[in-house]
Design an enzyme around this catalytic site. Structure first.
Site, PDB file in Angstrom:
ATOM      1  N   SER A 120       0.625  -0.946  -0.190  1.00 41.38           N
ATOM      2  CA  SER A 120      -0.042   0.078  -0.163  1.00 41.38           C
ATOM      3  C   SER A 120       0.956   0.954  -0.475  1.00 41.38           C
ATOM      4  O   SER A 120       1.608   1.291  -0.734  1.00 41.38           O
ATOM      5  CB  SER A 120      -1.286  -0.085   1.072  1.00 41.38           C
ATOM      6  OG  SER A 120      -1.599   1.143   1.152  1.00 41.38           O
ATOM      7  N   ASP A 139      -8.240  -3.176  -7.109  1.00 40.22           N
ATOM      8  CA  ASP A 139      -7.687  -2.758  -5.849  1.00 40.22           C
ATOM      9  C   ASP A 139      -8.098  -2.173  -5.527  1.00 40.22           C
ATOM     10  O   ASP A 139      -8.131  -0.639  -6.126  1.00 40.22           O
ATOM     11  CB  ASP A 139      -6.207  -2.753  -6.370  1.00 40.22           C
ATOM     12  CG  ASP A 139      -5.819  -2.236  -4.485  1.00 40.22           C
ATOM     13  OD1 ASP A 139      -6.320  -1.653  -3.199  1.00 40.22           O
ATOM     14  OD2 ASP A 139      -4.494  -2.529  -4.030  1.00 40.22           O
ATOM     15  N   HIS A 193      -7.543  -5.057  -1.530  1.00 41.52           N
ATOM     16  CA  HIS A 193      -5.715  -4.597  -1.188  1.00 41.52           C
ATOM     17  C   HIS A 193      -4.753  -5.676  -0.494  1.00 41.52           C
ATOM     18  O   HIS A 193      -4.537  -6.523   0.852  1.00 41.52           O
ATOM     19  CB  HIS A 193      -6.660  -3.490  -0.247  1.00 41.52           C
ATOM     20  CG  HIS A 193      -5.488  -2.786  -0.340  1.00 41.52           C
ATOM     21  ND1 HIS A 193      -4.616  -1.745  -1.245  1.00 41.52           N
ATOM     22  CD2 HIS A 193      -4.426  -1.707   0.950  1.00 41.52           C
ATOM     23  CE1 HIS A 193      -3.977  -0.705  -1.057  1.00 41.52           C
ATOM     24  NE2 HIS A 193      -4.554  -1.529   0.333  1.00 41.52           N
TER      25      HIS A 193
END
Length: 497
Positions: free
Chosen positions: A204, A417, A446
């Site tokens: 991320s 995502d 994710h």
């Protein structure tokens, strides 16, 4: 209930670069027990003093908390693998133990001492605050703006947040809690460990942190894995707007799930489920339910629950309750430790990394454009942040990600995502040029490496970490039959926001 839902949605968000790396002596770290809230078998912890301002290396110091899960196979050990769970604002001291619990292959755990750390400003490192009240401890993702007046109202709210940050007891740290300085801290960690190079795994926002590190220190980078990638600008104003695209990339997975389960009563086709989204949003815009859930919160919670396949059944249950006028059930998952620090440090980083537009009209225009371009969530993603009124200016330009350096970067990315959409990953891949290879997995959610079930993507990542061998060219991994993964057990990456 309203605050609980918002908090749940959080947890499931260079032209004169300062080198700032004074070599720390090998063995400078003293290892011992970890803080009580991060203890795990085999995990040991230490702290390292680093400069607050790398332009003044002998000035004020702050602490960075570090953890280590040592390889138990010295004959196979290659070096150290530093890790970051994202956020920004995500504490990472317990991440090595969490990754082991997630099911990281023994071959990876043998190859490296896995290193975790709480980045500057976060957790057990010297923490920052904005003195957020409980009512303010909500997602930094702005609410959906129905009209220009909503943008104006949001601007007044975030002006207050920015003022609080500037008046807090840690306001002196405002200009220095940035991605570039965290990358410099990482190199101090490398030096303190006595290692000539650093391998890295970040997910991320951690993908951007890793991209910045390997740009600033290309010759000290070994094997760099970036999972669920931001664009090359990180979480700037355009990075925020990408959430509108990510929502719409991911939503078809939920629509297909809900349509395949008629017991939720949300529609028998994906198109009907999508229509139900707009229907519920409009009804809740007109009249919030008995728990105070309005259309804005409905959209935000939907976004938060799209992160993982494990939360799709809850989302369908909540939609059904809203549809028939019943209270929605409690959100899944445990409590989030120190939400105030998570949200505050997130603002310090995002607002300190780049100079956001200060014109209210700019955000009103962006919202109007993205409401049409991405009608499901674009008018939230483009709304105004506290960064527009931040009390300090960035001390340096954003680090420009480029192709200079060894070819040692592997990017892994889900096609669908919601938080770090494929669009941003492709831009980062282009910026890296020949330095990177990109592995895409035909799956949603994710987190890719071992957070998802795609064996093609997982095996390619493991092979690179253990052997250093990457695919000869970018690799597209086809969809595979769904199966339960360790992520369902609750080992989830820190959300982007």
């Amino acid at each position: 209930m309203r605050r609980t839902l918002l908090v749940a949605a959080v947890a499931v968000a260079v032209a004169s670069v300062v080198p700032g790396v004074a070599q720390a002596a090998p063995g400078a770290l003293v290892w011992g027990a970890c803080p009580a809230d991060v203890t795990a078998p085999g995990l040991e912890c230490s702290t390292l003093d680093v400069p607050l301002d790398y332009r003044k290396p002998d000035g004020t110091r702050i602490q960075v908390a570090i953890s280590r899960l040592k390889s138990t196979n010295p004959g196979l050990r290659r070096g150290v693998l530093l890790t970051n769970p994202g956020g920004p604002g995500g504490p990472g001291l317990d991440l090595p133990a969490q990754l082991k619990l997630l099911g990281w292959p023994q071959s990876v755990l043998d190859t490296y001492d896995v290193i975790g750390f709480d980045p500057r400003g976060i957790g057990h490192s010297t923490p920052v605050t904005c003195d957020l009240t409980p009512a303010q401890q909500q997602s930094n993702v702005p609410p959906y703006a129905l009209n220009p007046a909503d943008v104006t109202a949001r601007a007044e709210y975030v002006k207050g947040i920015a003022h609080q940050c500037g008046a807090s007891r840690t306001a002196s740290m405002l200009p220095y809690v940035t991605t570039a300085n965290t990358a410099r801290d990482m190199d101090r960690i490398r030096a303190a460990l006595g290692e000539p190079k650093l391998s890295y795994y970040g997910v991320s926002y951690g993908s951007y942190l890793g991209a910045v590190y390997t740009t600033l220190f290309p010759q000290r980078s070994d094997r760099i894995v970036l999972d669920s990638n931001t664009g090359p600008g990180g979480l700037d104003v355009e990075g925020s707007r990408l959430l509108g695209r990510g929502f719409e990339d991911r939503f078809p997975d939920f629509a297909a799930f809900a349509a395949a389960h008629p017991e939720y009563g949300l529609g028998t086709t994906p198109a009907a489920v999508k229509a139900k989204y707009f229907d519920l949003a409009a009804r809740l815009d007109a009249q919030p339910n008995s728990q105070g859930i309005d259309g804005k919160l409905f959209r935000q919670v939907t976004f938060g629950m799209l992160y993982y396949d494990a939360t799709l059944p809850y989302l369908a249950t909540a939609w059904h309750a809203l549809d028939i006028g019943q209270p929605i059930p409690p959100v899944p998952g445990g409590s989030i430790p120190d939400v105030e620090n998570l949200l505050s440090s997130q603002l310090y980083v995002v607002c300190g990394d780049s100079d956001w537009p200060e014109s209210l009209w700019t955000y009103q225009r962006n919202v109007a454009i993205d409401r049409v371009r991405h009608p499901m969530f674009g008018a939230a993603a483009a709304n105004v942040w506290a960064c527009a009124y931040w009390p300090s200016e960035p001390l340096e330009p954003p680090v420009r990600i480029g192709g200079r350096g060894p070819s040692d970067v592997l990017m892994v990315q889900n096609l669908r995502d919601p938080a770090t959409p494929l669009t941003g990953a492709l831009r980062l891949r282009q910026a890296f040029g020949s330095r990177a290879r990109l592995v895409t997995a035909d799956q949603g959610g994710h987190g890719t490496y071992l957070f998802g079930a795609n064996s093609c993507a997982n095996n390619a990542t493991t092979a690179f970490l253990v052997t250093g061998v990457r695919p000869a060219r970018d690799l597209a991994c086809a969809a595979e039959p769904a199966r339960q993964t360790a992520a369902v057990a609750g080992v989830l990456p820190v959300r982007l926001f």
